[in-house]
Design an enzyme around this catalytic site. Structure first.
Site, short mmCIF file in Angstrom:
data_model
loop_
_atom_site.label_atom_id
_atom_site.label_comp_id
_atom_site.label_asym_id
_atom_site.label_seq_id
_atom_site.Cartn_x
_atom_site.Cartn_y
_atom_site.Cartn_z
N TYR A 145 0.82 -1.22 0.00
CA TYR A 145 0.00 0.00 0.00
C TYR A 145 0.86 1.27 0.00
CZ TYR A 145 -4.39 -2.51 0.74
OH TYR A 145 -5.50 -3.31 0.59
N LYS A 202 3.96 -14.92 4.07
CA LYS A 202 4.18 -15.82 2.93
C LYS A 202 5.69 -15.95 2.76
CE LYS A 202 2.90 -18.38 -0.51
NZ LYS A 202 2.41 -19.74 -0.26
N ASP A 237 -1.86 -18.62 2.76
CA ASP A 237 -2.75 -19.51 2.01
C ASP A 237 -3.34 -20.59 2.92
OD1 ASP A 237 -0.15 -20.53 2.25
OD2 ASP A 237 -0.07 -21.39 0.23
N ASP A 261 -5.86 -7.25 4.58
CA ASP A 261 -7.03 -6.81 3.81
C ASP A 261 -7.84 -8.03 3.36
OD1 ASP A 261 -8.68 -5.00 2.32
OD2 ASP A 261 -7.64 -5.68 0.52
N ASP A 265 -11.62 -9.72 5.03
CA ASP A 265 -12.88 -9.92 4.29
C ASP A 265 -13.35 -11.37 4.40
OD1 ASP A 265 -12.85 -7.27 3.38
OD2 ASP A 265 -13.48 -7.83 1.36
C1 IPM Z 1 -10.39 -1.87 3.36
C2 IPM Z 1 -10.60 -1.52 1.91
C3 IPM Z 1 -9.48 -0.61 1.42
C4 IPM Z 1 -8.16 -1.35 1.60
C5 IPM Z 1 -9.64 -0.13 -0.02
C6 IPM Z 1 -10.93 0.66 -0.18
C7 IPM Z 1 -8.48 0.67 -0.51
O1 IPM Z 1 -10.69 -2.68 1.14
O2 IPM Z 1 -10.41 -0.95 4.20
O3 IPM Z 1 -10.20 -3.03 3.67
O4 IPM Z 1 -7.75 -2.10 0.72
O5 IPM Z 1 -7.56 -1.18 2.65
MN MN Z 2 -10.62 -4.50 2.31
#
Ligand code: IPM
Ligand code: MN
Length: 368
Positions: A145, A202, A237, A261, A265
């Site tokens: 990032y 990783k 993984d 990230d 999710d």
């Molecule tokens: C998150 C989002 C952001 C990230 C995006 C919107 C850039 O997915 O906060 O997890 O990747 O950090």
């Molecule tokens: Mn995210």
């Protein structure tokens, strides 16, 4: 705009909070979070900022000059909705505001609690709420990032794109230490201690970065010789698979920006989807930022169907961080009631709209 100053016994204790609803569903869920904060009687003074796509499209400003300095100087915390709008295809404003806040304000710890409120929300068979209660602690300022790199011979068959993965000793060390401190100082929902810190990388393929993470993890772990904290390691993984096969295996997971990230999710999927996921972007001692994990969700925006609970739970996290544990607990308990009684939006099985779900939780909070 000043809201929610009722019930303030000691004005000097009032916490100043910057609110940036942003784009898309952010504009719908943040008002619900504000309603609930007010219902909890939290001693806060809220100030709204209009940063987001509308502002960018009208005056090309993403973050005003001194914007981050103002947030850091004049506010104790920031409550954020989401950024991203199809009218800004590059989403440059989202990058400059959200990633800018994380990196320029040095909010190095992205804390994403993963808790299952009701068995019905989990797509896995035979899982109960007590089985999913862990936290992903994501490094939030570096890794891929950092936006270092470039393209060469763009648009030709020989094009080269390089995206650097930046891992500093300081950055790796402070996030790993944060994870150990979190483990030592936080309990699980049922009151039991957090027992394990798992570092995920990783390092079998990314040897340079992974090597640094491995060494620092061992060093920092050695600083906690008397604690009962167990240390673990998994490749990312394998971790992804394990999280689906047995989410009971986790307490505190620490990892880099990108892996954090992705696995956060995945973890959100275990607790009912992105609509349920809350987060804090923290730097102890500095102004910290709290946001739901879902994005601006353009297809869902403006329809009063977005789940407001991620935003409401992020507000609760913020209040807890600001020392208002009682208010935070009231809010979490009210959301739990809403989930159990299906007073929710459709994504998690209810029939309410965003506003109505927010109203229900606010009502519940004020009656506690
Ligand atoms: C998150 C989002 C952001 C990230 C995006 C919107 C850039 O997915 O906060 O997890 O990747 O950090
Ligand atoms: Mn995210």
């Amino acid at each position: 705009m000043v809201l929610g100053c009722a019930n303030v016994a000691n004005v000097s204790a009032t916490k100043r909070i910057a609110v940036i609803a942003g784009d898309g569903v952010g504009k719908e869920v943040i008002p619900q979070a504000i309603k609930v904060i007010e219902a909890a009687g939290a001693a806060v003074e809220l100030t709204s900022f209009d940063w987001g796509a509308d502002r960018y499209l009208s005056d090309r400003v993403t973050v005003p000059p001194d914007g981050f300095a103002t947030l850091g100087r004049d506010f104790e915390a920031i409550l954020v909705g989401a950024f991203g709008d199809p009218r800004v295809p590059s989403n440059i404003h989202a990058k400059e505001i959200l990633l800018g806040m994380r990196s320029k304000m040095d909010l190095y710890a992205n804390v994403r609690p993963v808790r299952l409120m009701d068995a019905s929300l989990c797509p896995l068979k035979g899982i109960e709420p007590k089985d999913i209660d862990f936290v992903v602690i994501r490094e939030n300022t570096e890794g891929v990032y950092g936006d270092l790199g470039g393209v060469f011979k763009q648009g030709t068959p020989d094009e080269v794109a390089i995206q650097e993965d930046v891992n500093t000793r300081k950055g790796v060390e402070r996030i790993i230490r944060y994870a150990f401190e979190y483990c030592a100082n936080n309990k699980k929902i049922d009151g039991s201690p957090q027992l394990r810190v798992l570092m995920c990388d990783k390092s079998n393929a990314m040897t340079h970065a992974g090597g640094l993470w491995q060494r620092v993890f061992k060093e920092v772990a050695a600083e906690y010789p008397n604690s009962k904290i167990e240390t673990q390691h998994m490749y990312v993984d394998a971790l992804a698979m394990q999280m689906v096969r047995d989410p009971r295996a986790f307490d505190v997971i620490v990892t880099n920006n990108m892996f954090g990230d992705i696995i956060s999710d995945l973890a959100a999927g275990l607790q009912g989807g992105l609509g349920m996921a809350a987060s804090g972007n923290l730097h102890p001692g500095k102004t910290s930022m709290f946001e739901p994990v879902h994005g601006s969700a353009p297809p869902v925006a403006g329809k009063n169907i977005a789940n407001p609970f991620g935003a409401i739970l992020s507000a609760a996290m913020m209040l807890a961080h600001l020392g208002m544990a009682g208010e935070a607990q009231k809010i979490e308990a009210a959301v739990l009631d809403a989930v159990r009684q299906r007073k929710t939006t459709a994504d998690i099985g209810g029939a309410l709209g965003t506003r109505e779900a927010g109203d229900w939780v606010a009502q519940k909070v004020s009656s506690r």
